[in-house]
Design an enzyme around this catalytic site. Structure first.
Site, PDB file in Angstrom:
ATOM      1  N   HIS A   1      42.460  48.484  43.524  1.00 15.88           N
ATOM      2  CA  HIS A   1      43.154  47.790  43.460  1.00 15.88           C
ATOM      3  C   HIS A   1      43.086  46.894  44.874  1.00 15.88           C
ATOM      4  O   HIS A   1      43.563  46.617  45.008  1.00 15.88           O
ATOM      5  CB  HIS A   1      44.422  48.029  43.401  1.00 15.88           C
ATOM      6  CG  HIS A   1      45.659  46.890  42.328  1.00 15.88           C
ATOM      7  ND1 HIS A   1      45.415  46.155  42.429  1.00 15.88           N
ATOM      8  CD2 HIS A   1      47.043  46.791  43.294  1.00 15.88           C
ATOM      9  CE1 HIS A   1      46.041  44.885  42.399  1.00 15.88           C
ATOM     10  NE2 HIS A   1      46.581  45.802  42.540  1.00 15.88           N
TER      11      HIS A   1
ATOM     12  N   CYS B   1      48.857  39.936  41.564  1.00 17.24           N
ATOM     13  CA  CYS B   1      48.123  40.976  41.100  1.00 17.24           C
ATOM     14  C   CYS B   1      47.859  40.040  39.678  1.00 17.24           C
ATOM     15  O   CYS B   1      46.749  40.967  39.001  1.00 17.24           O
ATOM     16  CB  CYS B   1      49.102  41.832  41.025  1.00 17.24           C
ATOM     17  SG  CYS B   1      49.442  42.524  42.754  1.00 17.24           S
TER      18      CYS B   1
END
Lengths: 387, 353
Positions: free
Chosen positions: A333, A83
């Site tokens: 996301h 991430c």
């Protein structure tokens, strides 16, 4: 090292883009970034690119990037750091421009989490982030991986699910006005608490959506920034931190050790502290994670995150607005794009042109923590409106 | 369960061979290796998996030699009672086979046709009359009421399969009495006589549980067989690496992070008591997994190590931080047809809701 500025930034709206593959999303985001350059920039002026993608949708990522954007004559490096990918791509590009090797480069990020069915996503994405023999077969899906941290954090600090829900309420409210956000609807504390459980302590509304998306940034050497804009946004600090990859080997699950390391480096490089930050885009893949971020980033002391969110200090009109874009929670996301998109939001905030403009924002901070909660990236940007 | 039943017998004893009589589920070659690793048996010790029920267990026990470990397992699919029991045969003539018998009636078919009277008269009665022996005998494998009608004594436990036979032996040893045991499975029966027993017997069972989780949605959990193989001794034997400098690592590291030595480690057994450091319960539907399930990071007693472990034998969501319990071997997943074993956290009875 030379000063480096962001002179252009763009992203496509995050969401379920069944109609677009990675090859369609990438050129669209790059075109947006180019179009945002005040004085114009021809794509032939781009000398190198860093492309962040976790997955390998449609195959070889650097090649797909070069092929789909038409940038076939420049070096393209794929960055994969879970991430933290988007902000790490920016970090690597910063060093190349700051070191004098290039004058104008592109940073892009993209992922298509909806290329797999929602259920299968658990196993396919977990395979990128788990010990395959020990942890993978146990079903440590992402919400459980973060949930082990947040459960311990709640236990140690007296934080409740109601406090977690306040993060969802705040970030959903911010997303309503953001045309790029995936989930543009408000929620109430009651709705969050009543939503079906995903992995206790998280219900569905505590979780970010599975989004597709792409974002791009254009970096230029400081002395050349004026050719492209009179309002550059300066990259002042970057930091990357790591931690043990297996939860059983992490010293303290009530913190994200990787965030602390990344933040310390970024603050030191920028020469500022947490109190100087005017607006932040932080990693809130699950609501409780944003509360832990407040402490790991130094926005408050131990156990004080619940007061910070309760008091509205991190709301749009608070003393330190966090996730004015809606955050991962509501903006979405797509991991490879997430960090780059945070910087797109900060680029607009520090130039005074954001959808949810934070008044007088001068210093912005972007933060991710991810994979098996074992990597974090922090980027600190400065606007050019002051002094 | 088989491991839990057999481990106490294994402590310090020599085991020359193992026979596992099980009720048919998961009879895969990997299971023998799992059992051997979990019991710390050398690769030269034969481990035989024998599908069957009470009659098969009685036969194996009757024919067992000193040093042979016979384990009965039943109900692994959790449909009925589930349990395991193990017997380690000592020297002497403590257990003797006392014959076997066969009925012509296809019992399963008759039961499926809802004709229990036919089964009773044409299968169980002739089987038991030929094998009952003296006045006192026990039967495993037929309903308690039917057994009583044939004059058998009540069996102690609820187990009715291979484990039931060994479980019954355990009860008889505890009561210090001998007698005949008849195991019935389908249209077949076998008897054994328990004399002055020189066998150690131990029982283990799953707890009378627990709401069954929803069945697993279809889906494969990928596996790397190479990675499975590499992790196997430590995962199934429940061992950490200890470096010459004393540093422990779990999973085992070849490179010591404290002293920097390479490959100077040996595998050492880990303590099986632990407390919950953090825990989360997954409710979302996950392909290939039954939900809900709880996962805990537990702190092992007496060593500076933690382990990520599924919570077992407790209602998901009822296990809290600080809860005490034991680590027990379980099949934690099915991966592309490979049964994947590892240690799960079993909260103490008083800790479960």
């Amino acid at each position: 090292m030379r000063q480096v500025a962001i002179v252009g930034a763009g992203m496509i709206p995050f969401g379920e883009h069944f109609e677009m593959g990675i090859k369609e999303m990438l050129p669209a985001a790059v075109a947006e970034a180019l179009a945002s350059v005040d004085k114009g920039l021809d794509r032939a002026g781009i000398e190198a690119a860093w492309f962040g993608e976790l997955a390998t949708t449609d195959g070889f990522p650097a090649g797909v990037f070069a092929d789909s954007t038409g940038l076939l004559d420049i070096p393209v490096t794929r960055v994969e750091n879970q991430c933290a990918t988007g902000n790490d791509a920016l970090r690597n590009a910063l060093f190349a421009v700051g070191g004098g090797y290039y004058d104008v480069v592109l940073v892009a990020g993209a992922d298509k989490t909806r290329e797999t069915a929602p259920g299968n996503t658990f196993w396919s994405w977990m395979g990128m982030a788990r010990d395959m023999a020990w942890d993978y077969p146990l079903g440590l899906i992402a919400p459980a991986s973060f949930g082990l941290h947040v459960a311990r954090y709640m236990h140690e600090t007296g934080t409740t699910r109601e406090h977690l829900a306040l993060v969802a309420v705040k970030n959903h409210a911010n997303a309503v006005a953001n045309p790029k956000a995936h989930l543009r609807f408000p929620v109430t504390v009651e709705q969050v608490l009543a939503a079906p459980l995903v992995a206790e302590p998280f219900g569905v509304l505590d979780c970010c959506p599975q989004s597709d998306g792409a974002a791009a940034l254009i970096l230029a050497a400081g002395e050349l920034a004026g050719r492209y804009t009179d309002r550059p946004v300066w990259v002042r600090g970057v930091g990357l931190g790591l931690d043990r990859v297996m939860h059983q080997n992490k010293a303290d699950l009530s913190r994200f050790a990787a965030t602390g390391k990344a933040a310390a480096k970024a603050y030191a490089m920028a020469g500022i502290g947490p109190a100087d930050v005017d607006v932040a885009e932080v990693h809130d893949c699950f609501t409780g994670v944003e509360l832990m971020d407040y402490e790991d980033l130094g926005f408050c002391g131990r156990g004080e995150a619940k007061q910070l969110v309760e008091s509205g200090a991190t709301g749009l009109r608070g003393r330190l607005p966090v996730n004015p874009s809606g955050g991962l929670k509501a903006k979405g996301h797509p991991p490879g794009a997430t960090g780059a998109a945070q910087c797109v939001e900060l680029f607009e905030q520090l130039r005074g042109e954001a959808a949810n403009q934070v008044g007088g924002a001068h210093w912005g901070l972007a933060h991710n923590v991810g994979g098996p909660t074992a990597v974090s990236a922090v980027t600190i940007l400065e606007g050019s409106r002051r002094g | 369960m088989a491991v839990a039943a057999a481990r106490p017998l294994r402590q310090g004893a020599e085991v020359r061979g193992v026979a596992v009589v099980h009720d048919g589920e998961r009879a895969r070659d990997g299971a023998a290796a799992v059992l051997a690793a979990a019991l710390d048996l050398g690769a030269e010790v034969p481990v035989e998996l024998v599908p069957g029920g009470p009659a098969t267990a009685a036969e194996r026990l009757g024919a067992a030699r000193p040093g042979e470990l016979v384990i009965g397992v039943e109900g692994g699919d959790r449909r009925g009672g589930a349990g395991a029991a193990a017997a380690l045969l000592g020297a002497g003539e403590g257990i003797r086979g006392a014959g076997q018998s066969r009925a012509a009636l296809p019992v399963e078919a008759a039961l499926a046709a809802h004709d229990p009277r036919l089964v009773r008269e044409r299968a169980w009665r002739p089987l038991l009359s030929s094998l009952r022996g003296g006045d006192s005998f026990h039967v495993v494998g037929i309903p308690a009421a039917a057994a009583a009608a044939f004059g058998a004594e009540r069996a102690a436990g609820a187990l009715a399969g291979a484990a039931g036979v060994i479980d019954l032996l355990a009860a008889m040893v505890e009561a210090d009495r001998g007698g005949r045991v008849v195991g019935v499975e389908g249209g077949r029966a076998a008897a054994l006589d328990l004399g002055e027993l020189r066998a150690d017997v131990h029982r283990a069972g799953r707890r009378g549980l627990v709401d069954l989780p929803r069945a697993a949605a279809p889906g494969e959990i990928p596996i790397s067989l190479s990675g499975y193989d590499r992790a196997f001794p430590a995962r199934v034997g429940f061992k950490a690496a200890r470096c010459e400098c004393g540093e422990l690592s779990l999973p085992p590291r070849r490179h010591c992070l404290r002293c920097g030595r390479q490959g100077a480690t040996t595998l050492v057994e880990l303590p099986r008591r632990a407390s919950v450091y953090s825990v989360v319960t997954v409710h979302a539907p996950i392909p290939g997994r039954a939900v809900p399930y709880s996962l805990a990071v537990v702190e092992l007693a007496g060593v500076p190590l933690r382990l990520l472990a599924p919570v077992t034998d407790a209602r998901p969501g009822t296990t809290a931080i600080g809860c005490l319990g034991a680590l027990v071997l379980r099949r934690v997943a099915d991966r592309e047809g490979v049964p994947d074993y590892g240690y799960s956290f079993q909260p103490d009875e008083e800790e479960t809701g």
